[in-house]
Enzyme design. Structure first.
Site, PDB file in Angstrom:
ATOM      1  N   GLU A   1      -0.868  -8.622   5.465  1.00 22.14           N
ATOM      2  CA  GLU A   1      -0.636  -8.791   6.910  1.00 22.14           C
ATOM      3  C   GLU A   1      -1.929  -8.720   7.711  1.00 22.14           C
ATOM      4  O   GLU A   1      -1.957  -9.098   8.876  1.00 22.14           O
ATOM      5  CB  GLU A   1       0.377  -7.743   7.409  1.00 22.14           C
ATOM      6  CG  GLU A   1      -0.145  -6.329   7.591  1.00 22.14           C
ATOM      7  CD  GLU A   1      -0.340  -5.570   6.270  1.00 22.14           C
ATOM      8  OE1 GLU A   1      -0.133  -6.151   5.178  1.00 22.14           O
ATOM      9  OE2 GLU A   1      -0.727  -4.389   6.336  1.00 22.14           O
TER      10      GLU A   1
ATOM     11  N   CYS B   1       0.828  -1.213   0.000  1.00 20.38           N
ATOM     12  CA  CYS B   1       0.000   0.000   0.000  1.00 20.38           C
ATOM     13  C   CYS B   1       0.866   1.269   0.000  1.00 20.38           C
ATOM     14  O   CYS B   1       1.476   1.575  -1.013  1.00 20.38           O
ATOM     15  CB  CYS B   1      -0.998  -0.056   1.144  1.00 20.38           C
ATOM     16  SG  CYS B   1      -2.437   0.983   0.808  1.00 20.38           S
TER      17      CYS B   1
ATOM     18  N   HIS C   1      -3.105  -5.360   1.660  1.00 16.99           N
ATOM     19  CA  HIS C   1      -2.457  -5.599   2.958  1.00 16.99           C
ATOM     20  C   HIS C   1      -2.527  -7.077   3.349  1.00 16.99           C
ATOM     21  O   HIS C   1      -3.413  -7.462   4.111  1.00 16.99           O
ATOM     22  CB  HIS C   1      -3.200  -4.812   4.044  1.00 16.99           C
ATOM     23  CG  HIS C   1      -3.053  -3.337   3.947  1.00 16.99           C
ATOM     24  ND1 HIS C   1      -2.159  -2.627   4.699  1.00 16.99           N
ATOM     25  CD2 HIS C   1      -3.702  -2.428   3.195  1.00 16.99           C
ATOM     26  CE1 HIS C   1      -2.252  -1.340   4.417  1.00 16.99           C
ATOM     27  NE2 HIS C   1      -3.191  -1.194   3.508  1.00 16.99           N
TER      28      HIS C   1
HETATM   29  N1  GLN Z   1      -3.514   6.304   0.758  1.00 14.59           N
HETATM   30  C1  GLN Z   1      -2.306   6.029   1.476  1.00 14.59           C
HETATM   31  C2  GLN Z   1      -1.130   6.799   0.912  1.00 14.59           C
HETATM   32  O1  GLN Z   1      -1.264   7.535  -0.019  1.00 14.59           O
HETATM   33  C3  GLN Z   1      -1.985   4.566   1.506  1.00 14.59           C
HETATM   34  C4  GLN Z   1      -3.005   3.829   2.343  1.00 14.59           C
HETATM   35  C5  GLN Z   1      -2.473   2.618   3.028  1.00 14.59           C
HETATM   36  O2  GLN Z   1      -1.275   2.390   3.117  1.00 14.59           O
HETATM   37  N2  GLN Z   1      -3.372   1.845   3.579  1.00 14.59           N
HETATM   38  O3  GLN Z   1      -0.050   6.659   1.412  1.00 14.59           O
END
Ligand code: GLN
Length: 206
Positions: free
Chosen positions: A183, A80, A181
């Site tokens: 995890e 992410c 994610h």
């Molecule tokens: N939207 C977040 C960002 O721009 C990422 C979201 C996340 O890691 N769950 O960093």
């Protein structure tokens, strides 16, 4: 020998990654300092907020050293926000936002939009066999474009009926990135895959 994987512990869901690493037989250690970085076989960049992690990396003096180690072949897995940090190019980032880079890809930040801030989907990941992977997406990016050396591992439909889907997992050499994610779920195949990638690493210094 046990593989030691660092989890960047400036912000984000560090404990969940450490637990997932331990469930696949690796040692998971939080990393905040340069010395700690040099004692790991691979590093996970967790989810969180990429703009904040970018700032903290610079405040902790880790930004340039980490860039250098990525260039030298340190295995790194970004999920992410971590995926955004590994991207060479970002769409929808903050103006002063920088990335570590390493993967020849363009990611779109917060790509799935407000209505679907968070969702789960069963996806197929290349190399994981026929059993689907339950993926949790939280304000996730997607990959808009990849260079020729990037292997696309998974896609997800961004809206019902979309046939090809958006790229949500990629690998380039020693670097792995997912929009979702792993995890947070019970399926530890992504962590097992990364531990496998990191077990061949010989850039460790201590
Ligand atoms: N939207 C977040 C960002 O721009 C990422 C979201 C996340 O890691 N769950 O960093």
């Amino acid at each position: 020998m046990t593989v030691t994987i660092g989890v960047l512990a400036l912000q984000g869901d560090v404990r969940e990654h450490v637990a997932a690493l331990e469930s696949v037989g690796a040692r998971g250690v939080p990393v905040r300092r340069l010395g700690e970085l040099d004692a790991v076989d691979g590093l996970i960049l967790p989810g969180g907020e990429s703009t904040t992690i970018d700032k903290l990396l610079r405040a902790f003096g880790l930004f340039e050293p980490l860039r250098e180690r990525i260039a030298r072949g340190l295995p790194v897995y970004g999920s992410c926000a971590g995926m955004i940090l590994l991207a060479e190019r970002v769409i929808g980032g903050r103006e002063d936002q920088r990335t570590l880079g390493g993967i020849d890809m363009t990611v779109r930040r917060n790509a799935f939009g407000r209505q679907v801030d968070s969702f789960e989907a069963d996806i197929h990941v290349a190399g994981f066999g026929p059993a689907p992977f339950r993926a949790v997406f939280i304000r996730a990016p997607w990959v808009e474009q990849v260079g020729p050396r990037v292997r696309v591992l998974a896609r997800v439909a961004a809206r019902a009926g979309e046939s090809t889907g958006r790229i949500v997992a990629v690998q380039e050499g020693t670097l792995l990135a997912t929009s979702f994610h792993p995890e947070l779920g019970a399926d530890n195949r992504m962590h097992a895959h990364f531990v496998q990638m990191a077990s061949g690493n010989n850039t460790r210094r201590t």
